[in-house]
Design a protein around this motif. Structure first.
Motif, PDB file in Angstrom:
ATOM      1  N   UNK A  38       0.833  -1.200   0.000  1.00  0.00           N
ATOM      2  CA  UNK A  38       0.000   0.000   0.000  1.00  0.00           C
ATOM      3  C   UNK A  38       0.872   1.257   0.000  1.00  0.00           C
ATOM      4  N   UNK A  39       0.614   2.173  -0.928  1.00  0.00           N
ATOM      5  CA  UNK A  39       1.365   3.425  -0.945  1.00  0.00           C
ATOM      6  C   UNK A  39       0.870   4.408   0.119  1.00  0.00           C
ATOM      7  N   UNK A  40      -0.230   4.066   0.808  1.00  0.00           N
ATOM      8  CA  UNK A  40      -0.858   4.977   1.754  1.00  0.00           C
ATOM      9  C   UNK A  40      -0.425   4.793   3.204  1.00  0.00           C
ATOM     10  N   UNK A  41       0.347   3.731   3.465  1.00  0.00           N
ATOM     11  CA  UNK A  41       0.739   3.433   4.839  1.00  0.00           C
ATOM     12  C   UNK A  41       2.228   3.088   4.926  1.00  0.00           C
ATOM     13  N   UNK A  42       2.812   3.430   6.062  1.00  0.00           N
ATOM     14  CA  UNK A  42       4.148   2.974   6.401  1.00  0.00           C
ATOM     15  C   UNK A  42       3.959   1.802   7.361  1.00  0.00           C
ATOM     16  N   UNK A  43       4.537   0.657   7.028  1.00  0.00           N
ATOM     17  CA  UNK A  43       4.287  -0.565   7.785  1.00  0.00           C
ATOM     18  C   UNK A  43       5.558  -1.028   8.484  1.00  0.00           C
ATOM     19  N   UNK A  44       5.424  -1.377   9.755  1.00  0.00           N
ATOM     20  CA  UNK A  44       6.515  -1.986  10.514  1.00  0.00           C
ATOM     21  C   UNK A  44       5.966  -3.241  11.187  1.00  0.00           C
ATOM     22  N   UNK A  45       6.842  -4.164  11.529  1.00  0.00           N
ATOM     23  CA  UNK A  45       6.411  -5.393  12.185  1.00  0.00           C
ATOM     24  C   UNK A  45       7.541  -5.931  13.039  1.00  0.00           C
ATOM     25  N   UNK A  46       7.168  -6.795  13.967  1.00  0.00           N
ATOM     26  CA  UNK A  46       8.187  -7.441  14.791  1.00  0.00           C
ATOM     27  C   UNK A  46       7.700  -8.784  15.295  1.00  0.00           C
ATOM     28  N   UNK A  47       8.678  -9.628  15.596  1.00  0.00           N
ATOM     29  CA  UNK A  47       8.412 -10.911  16.237  1.00  0.00           C
ATOM     30  C   UNK A  47       9.181 -10.905  17.548  1.00  0.00           C
TER      31      UNK A  47
END
Length: 80
Positions: A59-68
């Motif tokens: 998505x160009x509309x959101x900045x996404x981060x993630x973690x485990x």
């Protein structure tokens, strides 16, 4: 107090966060989610979460981060 050897407890948490690039007034919209299943240690969990993250990231509309995260535990015994 003596401490035991840290051992992996088997608890893993996968979480993702998407922040809108567009502002609502002075603020951005933040969406958070956490993956849950009865067996978080199953190898399929990591693969499915990666697919989910890859989908969000397009998505160009959101900045996404993630973690485990992994949880470790160790026994503590009283000093004799």
């Amino acid at each position: 107090m003596p401490y035991g050897t840290p051992e992996e407890s088997g608890v893993r948490t996968y979480s993702a966060r998407a922040v809108s690039k567009e502002q609502i007034g002075d603020y951005r919209l933040t969406i958070t989610c956490r993956a849950e299943t009865d067996n978080m240690m199953a190898p399929e969990v990591e693969a499915l979460f990666q697919k989910f993250l890859d989908t969000l990231s397009t998505s160009p509309d959101f900045t996404v981060t993630a973690q485990r995260t992994k949880e470790y535990a160790e026994d503590v015994t009283p000093t004799a």
